[in-house]
Design a protein around this motif. Structure first.
Motif, PDB file in Angstrom:
ATOM      1  N   HIS A  68       0.830  -1.220   0.000  1.00 44.97           N
ATOM      2  CA  HIS A  68       0.000   0.000   0.000  1.00 44.97           C
ATOM      3  C   HIS A  68       0.852   1.253   0.000  1.00 44.97           C
ATOM      4  O   HIS A  68       1.882   1.304   0.663  1.00 44.97           O
ATOM      5  N   LYS A  73      -2.264   3.289  -5.958  1.00 48.09           N
ATOM      6  CA  LYS A  73      -2.570   1.866  -5.794  1.00 48.09           C
ATOM      7  C   LYS A  73      -1.325   1.062  -6.173  1.00 48.09           C
ATOM      8  O   LYS A  73      -0.718   1.320  -7.222  1.00 48.09           O
ATOM      9  N   PRO A  77      -5.190  -1.212  -2.466  1.00 50.92           N
ATOM     10  CA  PRO A  77      -5.696   0.132  -2.785  1.00 50.92           C
ATOM     11  C   PRO A  77      -4.906   1.227  -2.079  1.00 50.92           C
ATOM     12  O   PRO A  77      -4.322   0.987  -1.022  1.00 50.92           O
ATOM     13  N   TYR A  79      -4.287   4.261   0.291  1.00 52.21           N
ATOM     14  CA  TYR A  79      -4.981   4.543   1.545  1.00 52.21           C
ATOM     15  C   TYR A  79      -5.950   5.711   1.412  1.00 52.21           C
ATOM     16  O   TYR A  79      -6.962   5.772   2.097  1.00 52.21           O
ATOM     17  N   ASP A  81      -7.864   6.238  -1.104  1.00 49.86           N
ATOM     18  CA  ASP A  81      -9.116   5.680  -1.641  1.00 49.86           C
ATOM     19  C   ASP A  81      -9.878   4.924  -0.557  1.00 49.86           C
ATOM     20  O   ASP A  81     -11.106   4.966  -0.504  1.00 49.86           O
ATOM     21  N   VAL A  82      -9.124   4.232   0.316  1.00 47.46           N
ATOM     22  CA  VAL A  82      -9.773   3.530   1.431  1.00 47.46           C
ATOM     23  C   VAL A  82     -10.476   4.561   2.330  1.00 47.46           C
ATOM     24  O   VAL A  82     -11.628   4.383   2.720  1.00 47.46           O
ATOM     25  N   LYS A  85     -13.663   5.765   0.837  1.00 43.91           N
ATOM     26  CA  LYS A  85     -14.750   4.776   0.860  1.00 43.91           C
ATOM     27  C   LYS A  85     -15.388   4.634   2.239  1.00 43.91           C
ATOM     28  O   LYS A  85     -16.597   4.461   2.349  1.00 43.91           O
ATOM     29  N   TYR A  86     -14.563   4.708   3.288  1.00 40.15           N
ATOM     30  CA  TYR A  86     -15.091   4.467   4.639  1.00 40.15           C
ATOM     31  C   TYR A  86     -14.965   5.718   5.506  1.00 40.15           C
ATOM     32  O   TYR A  86     -13.843   6.147   5.781  1.00 40.15           O
ATOM     33  N   ASN A  92     -16.398   1.434  11.331  1.00 44.43           N
ATOM     34  CA  ASN A  92     -15.431   1.123  10.281  1.00 44.43           C
ATOM     35  C   ASN A  92     -14.052   0.780  10.839  1.00 44.43           C
ATOM     36  O   ASN A  92     -13.331  -0.033  10.267  1.00 44.43           O
ATOM     37  N   LEU A  96     -12.614  -2.795   9.596  1.00 43.08           N
ATOM     38  CA  LEU A  96     -11.364  -2.883   8.834  1.00 43.08           C
ATOM     39  C   LEU A  96     -10.251  -3.530   9.648  1.00 43.08           C
ATOM     40  O   LEU A  96      -9.369  -4.195   9.092  1.00 43.08           O
ATOM     41  N   TRP A 108     -11.817  -4.742  -3.341  1.00 38.90           N
ATOM     42  CA  TRP A 108     -11.115  -3.886  -4.308  1.00 38.90           C
ATOM     43  C   TRP A 108     -10.693  -4.658  -5.561  1.00 38.90           C
ATOM     44  O   TRP A 108     -10.143  -4.081  -6.495  1.00 38.90           O
TER      45      TRP A 108
END
Ligand code: HEC
Length: 135
Positions: A68, A73, A77, A79, A81-82, A85-86, A92, A96, A108
């Protein structure tokens, strides 16, 4: 005639009390929702700068950065983008943390993340809290 007047007055009074009670109930429900929202935000915001810094360092100490990066990416993915998303909240963090411990694929893409059974869950949670803070 008097009886009817008293009865009417009684019915009107009952209705008034009823609708007043309903307003109060509605108001108090609304207040509860607002309080709950504030608590969630406060819980998410509670992660101290120290914890986030520890999380960042733990990522480097463990094998995470071989798969990561924060904004690109690689195998896993980015971080950022992570974090997109959350939302950063208790639910979460927990979800996670469990995913990093167990590893796995499907969110992903088909490439799986390795499991991390020997990393202390408390450390993983700090890493996850850091990850969800990079926006
Ligand atoms: C072998 C490569 C690899 C390593 C090492 C690795 N990851 Fe991952 N990671 C991945 C892949 C691939 C995914 C996407 C999994 C998926 O699609 O379900 C992922 C997904 C994630 C996610 C998002 C999970 C989800 O369900 O959305 C988080 C958070 C994460 N990794 C954190 C970590 C942390 C923290 C470490 C170090 C303790 C770590 N990763 C080490 C490859 C890796």
């Amino acid at each position: 005639m008097k009886k009817i007047t008293i009865l009417t007055a009684f019915v009107i009074a009952t209705c008034a009390v009823n609708s007043f009670a309903q307003t109060v109930v509605k108001k108090s429900t609304r207040t509860t929702t607002v309080v709950k929202k504030t608590t969630t935000t406060a819980a998410a915001g509670k992660v101290s700068a120290v914890t986030l810094e520890q999380g960042k360092q733990l990522l480097a100490k463990n094998d995470c950065l071989s798969c990561h990066k924060v904004d690109v990416k690689i195998v896993g993915p980015a971080y950022k983008d992570v974090a997109k998303k959350y939302p950063a909240n208790a639910e979460n963090y927990e979800k996670l943390t469990q995913k990093v411990i167990a590893g796995g694929s499907g969110v992903w893409g088909e490439v799986p993340m390795s499991a991390h059974p020997s990393v202390p869950p408390a450390d993983i949670k700090k890493m996850v809290q850091y990850i969800l803070s990079v926006k």
